[in-house]
Design a protein around this motif. Structure first.
Motif, short mmCIF file in Angstrom:
data_model
loop_
_atom_site.label_atom_id
_atom_site.label_comp_id
_atom_site.label_asym_id
_atom_site.label_seq_id
_atom_site.Cartn_x
_atom_site.Cartn_y
_atom_site.Cartn_z
N MET A 1 -15.54 13.94 1.94
CA MET A 1 -15.03 12.62 2.28
C MET A 1 -15.29 11.63 1.14
SD MET A 1 -13.35 11.56 4.71
CE MET A 1 -12.88 10.23 5.74
N ASP A 2 -16.40 11.84 0.43
CA ASP A 2 -16.71 10.94 -0.69
C ASP A 2 -15.68 11.07 -1.80
OD1 ASP A 2 -18.95 9.98 0.59
OD2 ASP A 2 -20.28 11.49 -0.31
N VAL A 3 -15.17 12.28 -2.00
CA VAL A 3 -14.18 12.49 -3.05
C VAL A 3 -12.90 11.74 -2.72
CG1 VAL A 3 -12.79 14.24 -4.21
CG2 VAL A 3 -15.17 14.72 -3.67
N ILE A 4 -12.46 11.82 -1.48
CA ILE A 4 -11.24 11.12 -1.06
C ILE A 4 -11.41 9.61 -1.21
CG2 ILE A 4 -9.72 10.65 0.89
CD1 ILE A 4 -10.29 13.51 1.84
N LYS A 5 -12.57 9.10 -0.80
CA LYS A 5 -12.84 7.67 -0.92
C LYS A 5 -12.82 7.24 -2.38
CE LYS A 5 -16.16 4.19 0.62
NZ LYS A 5 -16.07 3.36 -0.54
N GLU A 6 -13.39 8.05 -3.26
CA GLU A 6 -13.41 7.71 -4.69
C GLU A 6 -12.00 7.74 -5.28
OE1 GLU A 6 -15.47 9.22 -8.82
OE2 GLU A 6 -16.31 9.85 -6.91
N ILE A 7 -11.20 8.71 -4.89
CA ILE A 7 -9.82 8.79 -5.38
C ILE A 7 -9.03 7.56 -4.93
CG2 ILE A 7 -7.64 10.04 -5.12
CD1 ILE A 7 -9.31 12.61 -5.05
N ILE A 8 -9.20 7.16 -3.70
CA ILE A 8 -8.49 5.98 -3.19
C ILE A 8 -8.97 4.72 -3.90
CG2 ILE A 8 -8.15 4.53 -1.16
CD1 ILE A 8 -8.25 7.14 0.50
N ASP A 9 -10.28 4.61 -4.12
CA ASP A 9 -10.80 3.42 -4.80
C ASP A 9 -10.31 3.30 -6.24
OD1 ASP A 9 -12.14 2.57 -2.58
OD2 ASP A 9 -14.07 3.47 -3.15
N LYS A 10 -10.09 4.42 -6.92
CA LYS A 10 -9.64 4.39 -8.30
C LYS A 10 -8.12 4.37 -8.43
CE LYS A 10 -13.75 6.50 -10.09
NZ LYS A 10 -14.34 5.79 -11.15
N SER A 11 -7.41 4.45 -7.32
CA SER A 11 -5.95 4.41 -7.36
C SER A 11 -5.47 2.95 -7.31
CB SER A 11 -5.37 5.19 -6.19
OG SER A 11 -5.62 4.51 -4.97
N ALA A 12 -4.15 2.79 -7.30
CA ALA A 12 -3.58 1.44 -7.22
C ALA A 12 -3.88 0.77 -5.89
CB ALA A 12 -2.07 1.52 -7.44
N ALA A 13 -4.09 1.58 -4.85
CA ALA A 13 -4.39 1.01 -3.53
C ALA A 13 -5.85 0.57 -3.42
CB ALA A 13 -4.07 2.03 -2.44
N GLY A 14 -6.65 0.87 -4.42
CA GLY A 14 -8.07 0.53 -4.36
C GLY A 14 -8.34 -0.96 -4.33
N ALA A 15 -7.43 -1.75 -4.87
CA ALA A 15 -7.64 -3.20 -4.92
C ALA A 15 -7.22 -3.89 -3.62
CB ALA A 15 -6.85 -3.78 -6.08
N LEU A 16 -6.60 -3.16 -2.72
CA LEU A 16 -6.12 -3.75 -1.47
C LEU A 16 -7.25 -3.82 -0.45
CD1 LEU A 16 -2.76 -1.79 -1.17
CD2 LEU A 16 -3.10 -4.07 -2.10
N ASP A 17 -7.07 -4.67 0.56
CA ASP A 17 -8.07 -4.72 1.61
C ASP A 17 -7.91 -3.53 2.56
OD1 ASP A 17 -5.74 -5.52 2.82
OD2 ASP A 17 -6.62 -7.19 3.93
N ARG A 18 -8.83 -3.37 3.49
CA ARG A 18 -8.87 -2.16 4.32
C ARG A 18 -7.62 -1.98 5.17
NH1 ARG A 18 -14.57 -1.01 7.06
NH2 ARG A 18 -13.41 0.88 7.53
N GLY A 19 -7.07 -3.07 5.67
CA GLY A 19 -5.88 -2.97 6.51
C GLY A 19 -4.67 -2.45 5.75
N LEU A 20 -4.49 -2.97 4.53
CA LEU A 20 -3.36 -2.51 3.72
C LEU A 20 -3.57 -1.08 3.22
CD1 LEU A 20 -2.41 -5.70 1.72
CD2 LEU A 20 -1.17 -4.63 3.58
N LYS A 21 -4.83 -0.72 2.91
CA LYS A 21 -5.12 0.66 2.53
C LYS A 21 -4.75 1.61 3.66
CE LYS A 21 -9.04 0.10 -0.55
NZ LYS A 21 -10.45 0.41 -0.75
N ALA A 22 -5.12 1.24 4.87
CA ALA A 22 -4.80 2.08 6.02
C ALA A 22 -3.30 2.18 6.22
CB ALA A 22 -5.46 1.51 7.27
#
Length: 55
Positions: A1-22
């Motif tokens: 799960m940590d790997v997925i979270k890190e990939i999302i944080d380093k992607s373009a969606a990483g700068a978005l808030d939690r609602g938009l990420k979801a």
């Protein structure tokens, strides 16, 4: 799960808030599920379908 979270944080969606990420992840997941379902239907009923390519 940590790997997925890190990939999302380093992607373009990483700068978005939690609602938009979801929202982005749910749209991506729905597209992938739709494509997988279309592949299953094509593999199961492809021989019976009349598929034509062209204009």
């Amino acid at each position: 799960m940590d790997v997925i979270k890190e990939i999302i944080d380093k992607s373009a969606a990483g700068a978005l808030d939690r609602g938009l990420k979801a929202l982005v992840l749910s749209i991506f997941a729905s597209i992938v599920c739709t494509l997988f379902g279309m592949l299953v239907v094509l593999l199961r009923y492809g021989s019976e379908m009349n598929i034509q390519f062209g204009y």
